[in-house]
Design an enzyme around this catalytic site. Structure first.
Site, PDB file in Angstrom:
ATOM      1  N   GLY A 172     -10.345  28.087  -4.393  1.00 25.39           N
ATOM      2  CA  GLY A 172     -10.853  26.884  -5.049  1.00 25.39           C
ATOM      3  C   GLY A 172     -11.239  27.178  -6.487  1.00 25.39           C
ATOM      4  CB  SER A 173     -13.130  25.199  -8.891  1.00 26.49           C
ATOM      5  OG  SER A 173     -14.348  25.049  -8.201  1.00 26.49           O
ATOM      6  CB  CYS A 227      -4.155  28.568  -8.062  1.00 27.85           C
ATOM      7  SG  CYS A 227      -3.058  29.267  -6.823  1.00 27.85           S
ATOM      8  CB  THR A 258     -16.668  26.298  -5.754  1.00 30.90           C
ATOM      9  OG1 THR A 258     -16.661  24.957  -6.244  1.00 30.90           O
ATOM     10  CG2 THR A 258     -17.140  26.288  -4.328  1.00 30.90           C
ATOM     11  N   GLY A 259     -16.563  29.351  -6.742  1.00 35.11           N
ATOM     12  CA  GLY A 259     -16.458  30.787  -6.426  1.00 35.11           C
ATOM     13  C   GLY A 259     -17.720  31.532  -6.836  1.00 35.11           C
ATOM     14  CD  GLU A 264      -6.458  35.025  -4.051  1.00 40.25           C
ATOM     15  OE1 GLU A 264      -6.219  34.891  -5.266  1.00 40.25           O
ATOM     16  OE2 GLU A 264      -6.146  36.042  -3.417  1.00 40.25           O
TER      17      GLU A 264
HETATM   18  P1  NAD Z   1     -13.439  23.224  -5.244  1.00 35.93           P
HETATM   19  O1  NAD Z   1     -14.000  24.536  -5.637  1.00 35.93           O
HETATM   20  O2  NAD Z   1     -14.082  21.999  -5.738  1.00 35.93           O
HETATM   21  O3  NAD Z   1     -13.453  23.070  -3.647  1.00 35.93           O
HETATM   22  C1  NAD Z   1     -12.828  24.018  -2.799  1.00 35.93           C
HETATM   23  C2  NAD Z   1     -13.551  24.059  -1.454  1.00 35.93           C
HETATM   24  O4  NAD Z   1     -14.883  24.532  -1.653  1.00 35.93           O
HETATM   25  C3  NAD Z   1     -13.673  22.721  -0.746  1.00 35.93           C
HETATM   26  O5  NAD Z   1     -13.439  22.941   0.627  1.00 35.93           O
HETATM   27  C4  NAD Z   1     -15.137  22.332  -0.995  1.00 35.93           C
HETATM   28  O6  NAD Z   1     -15.659  21.507   0.017  1.00 35.93           O
HETATM   29  C5  NAD Z   1     -15.812  23.694  -0.954  1.00 35.93           C
HETATM   30  N1  NAD Z   1     -17.101  23.771  -1.648  1.00 35.93           N
HETATM   31  C6  NAD Z   1     -17.588  22.957  -2.624  1.00 35.93           C
HETATM   32  N2  NAD Z   1     -18.806  23.385  -3.034  1.00 35.93           N
HETATM   33  C7  NAD Z   1     -19.085  24.501  -2.309  1.00 35.93           C
HETATM   34  C8  NAD Z   1     -20.166  25.431  -2.304  1.00 35.93           C
HETATM   35  N3  NAD Z   1     -21.199  25.314  -3.112  1.00 35.93           N
HETATM   36  N4  NAD Z   1     -20.096  26.477  -1.459  1.00 35.93           N
HETATM   37  C9  NAD Z   1     -19.038  26.660  -0.648  1.00 35.93           C
HETATM   38  N5  NAD Z   1     -17.983  25.815  -0.604  1.00 35.93           N
HETATM   39  C10 NAD Z   1     -17.997  24.748  -1.434  1.00 35.93           C
HETATM   40  O7  NAD Z   1     -11.900  23.305  -5.635  1.00 35.93           O
HETATM   41  P2  NAD Z   1     -10.789  22.172  -5.495  1.00 35.93           P
HETATM   42  O8  NAD Z   1     -11.068  21.122  -6.534  1.00 35.93           O
HETATM   43  O9  NAD Z   1     -10.659  21.768  -4.067  1.00 35.93           O
HETATM   44  O10 NAD Z   1      -9.455  22.972  -5.874  1.00 35.93           O
HETATM   45  C11 NAD Z   1      -8.988  23.094  -7.183  1.00 35.93           C
HETATM   46  C12 NAD Z   1      -9.274  24.466  -7.755  1.00 35.93           C
HETATM   47  O11 NAD Z   1      -8.827  25.480  -6.864  1.00 35.93           O
HETATM   48  C13 NAD Z   1      -8.547  24.752  -9.047  1.00 35.93           C
HETATM   49  O12 NAD Z   1      -9.416  25.364  -9.970  1.00 35.93           O
HETATM   50  C14 NAD Z   1      -7.460  25.741  -8.655  1.00 35.93           C
HETATM   51  O13 NAD Z   1      -6.990  26.549  -9.693  1.00 35.93           O
HETATM   52  C15 NAD Z   1      -8.108  26.487  -7.564  1.00 35.93           C
HETATM   53  N6  NAD Z   1      -7.116  27.095  -6.678  1.00 35.93           N
HETATM   54  C16 NAD Z   1      -6.937  28.450  -6.715  1.00 35.93           C
HETATM   55  C17 NAD Z   1      -5.960  29.048  -5.938  1.00 35.93           C
HETATM   56  C18 NAD Z   1      -5.738  30.546  -5.960  1.00 35.93           C
HETATM   57  O14 NAD Z   1      -5.075  31.070  -5.077  1.00 35.93           O
HETATM   58  N7  NAD Z   1      -6.260  31.267  -6.923  1.00 35.93           N
HETATM   59  C19 NAD Z   1      -5.176  28.257  -5.087  1.00 35.93           C
HETATM   60  C20 NAD Z   1      -5.395  26.878  -5.063  1.00 35.93           C
HETATM   61  C21 NAD Z   1      -6.382  26.314  -5.866  1.00 35.93           C
END
Ligand code: NAD
Length: 470
Positions: free
Chosen positions: A221-222, A277, A225-226, A243
């Site tokens: 994810g983003s 991503c 959040t990471g 990731e």
């Molecule tokens: P996001 O971080 O908003 O959400 C991802 C997940 O995290 C969701 O399931 C969400 O419910 C959960 N989440 C939200 N807040 C949280 C917290 N505080 N603690 C734990 N979990 C939480 O990301 P998104 O908008 O769903 O996805 C888009 C982003 O993901 C982009 O930045 C993209 O580049 C990245 N991404 C990376 C890869 C990779 O392999 N590097 C692959 C796909 C997407």
């Protein structure tokens, strides 16, 4: 509309409350998702913990057989899953869309099922024998985003269970339905509790990442959040694979034939409507071929059919959600003021009234420092930057906190590899972009993540090392 259910301890569990998942092409409900309570998440972790006691001791061949059966189930239900994925995610059935994603999930499952991490003898002599064993960690929490909901869930779950862990999966609130169905299918072949799935809102995430009975979090994810996950997981010293976001640069050298590379550049950037991503998100083109590359890209982009995902002719669909569309529109509005709009743009007339559609947009003459170049757009937009000296292009490409992927485009493979080695990112492709594969470790450097997925190295991340000296 019959609500989907959670999957806990091998059972389909209803919830008191549900929420609507919208089809991004129509803004109408694609399905009703269950809203898990904190207690239900605890139940899922407890079920995974119980299942771990026997799953960790299963011989590797049994885990492999179970994963191969999961692949069979996915294949058997491929069309049903693809239709559901298109309804909730918006991506087309065809092109590199839902059918391709489900096919990828099958292929990745099969490949990973055939990996193993045998014991390694580090020393065996008069002074003693030293063995390195790879042991499972325990319960793995998997948190997935909305761009490739099924493929990413498979990337998390299959190596975790192959290594002997059990899993609690938490899909994105934007796309929980197909993941719930996939985990239901997995439970037709796995012992109860080995893989559980809880859907709900973002609040479940911190509950999972701070849970005392979870040993590892795998998150895609983003970056924001990471970072929160890393902080929350610190107290219990959880293992992490993160990731995160990318802002991949592509560098086009002056010796290319623009006609030959235009389609590769296009798909490098626009796969999954740019919501990938490791998509090409900034393109640096040498002055000698700059105008021609721009023209050829426009020609390719113009002929790509964009539409509702169930339209068999469409190869690109809408942006997945309103929030992401707002981010894309904001960056495009800024980029349109600073650069030269070659196609699409903020005021494009092809914009559809219904659904989160954004026209394919190409904006030239931008520079580092412009928001559309510096920030991750995660949508169907590509900024193009002119350069005159390749060392400057490398500097501009590296001048970013992210480091997921990158690419170099040239007929001279030796020179392309020299440039690749100077790029600060986890993967570099030559004359292509974003072609991940199950046998090659994939992960980011700098703020694009921690650890890798895929291949033996990815499997190892689901284990702790134990060394036995005798
Ligand atoms: P996001 O971080 O908003 O959400 C991802 C997940 O995290 C969701 O399931 C969400 O419910 C959960 N989440 C939200 N807040 C949280 C917290 N505080 N603690 C734990 N979990 C939480 O990301 P998104 O908008 O769903 O996805 C888009 C982003 O993901 C982009 O930045 C993209 O580049 C990245 N991404 C990376 C890869 C990779 O392999 N590097 C692959 C796909 C997407």
């Amino acid at each position: 509309m019959e609500p989907f259910r959670l999957v806990i301890d091998g059972k389909k569990v209803p919830t008191k409350q549900c929420f609507e998942v919208l089809n991004p092409a129509t803004e109408k409900p694609a399905g009703l998702a269950p809203l898990a309570t904190a207690q239900q998440l605890d139940d899922a972790v407890a079920a995974a913990k119980r299942a771990y006691k026997s799953w960790r001791d299963e011989p590797e061949r049994k885990r492999k057989a179970a994963c191969m059966k999961i692949a069979e189930k996915l294949e058997l239900h491929a069309e049903e899953l693809a239709q559901l994925l298109t309804a909730e995610q918006g991506k087309p059935l065809n092109g590199l869309g839902s059918r391709w994603e489900i096919g990828g999930a099958v292929a990745w499952t099969q490949y990973t099922a055939n990996l193993s991490l045998p014991m390694k003898v580090l020393q065996d002599n008069n002074e003693g024998r030293v063995e390195l064993h790879r042991k499972p960690i325990g319960v793995v929490g998997s948190i997935t985003p909305w761009n490739f909901p099924v493929l990413i869930a498979i990337w998390h779950i299959i190596p975790a269970i192959m290594a002997g862990n059990t899993v609690v999966s938490k899909p994105s609130p934007f796309t929980p339905l197909t993941t719930l169905r996939v985990v239901e299918l997995m439970n037709e072949v796995l012992p109860k509790g080995v893989v559980n799935c809880v859907a709900g809102d973002d609040d479940l995430g911190p509950q999972l990442t701070g849970h005392k009975d979870i040993g590892k979090i795998v998150f895609t994810g983003s970056c924001g959040t990471g970072k929160r996950i890393m902080a929350n997981a610190a107290d219990s010293m959880k293992r992490l694979t993160l990731e995160l976001g990318g802002n991949d640069a592509g560098i086009v050298l002056p010796d290319v034939n623009p006609k030959e590379i235009a389609e590769g550049l296009f798909w490098g950037a626009f796969i999954n409507n740019g919501q990938t991503c490791a998509a090409l998100k900034r393109l640096y083109v040498h002055d000698d071929v700059y105008e021609e590359v721009c023209e050829e890209l426009v020609k390719v982009a113009r002929k790509m059919p964009v539409g509702v995902g169930t339209d068999e002719d469409a190869v690109l669909g809408p942006v997945q959600n309103r929030k992401q569309l707002d981010i894309v529109q904001d960056l495009v509005a800024d980029g349109s003021k600073k650069g030269r709009v070659l196609l699409g743009g903020a005021n494009d007339e092809t914009k559809k009234a219904k659904g989160y559609f954004h026209p394919i947009t190409l904006i030239a003459d931008l520079e580092n420092g412009d928001r559309l170049v510096d920030e991750e757009q995660f949508g169907p937009v590509l900024p193009i930057v002119r350069y005159r000296n390749v060392e400057d292009a490398i500097k501009m490409a590296n001048n970013n906190p992210n480091g997921l992927g990158g690419s170099v485009w040239s007929r001279n493979i030796t020179e392309a590899k020299r440039i690749a080695s100077k790029m600060e990112c986890g993967s570099v492709w030559i004359n292509k972009h974003g072609m991940i594969q199950p046998n090659a470790p994939f992960g980011g450097v700098k703020q694009s993540g921690v650890g890798v997925e895929f291949g033996e190295e990815g499997l190892m991340e689901n284990t702790d090392i134990q060394v036995i000296f005798s």
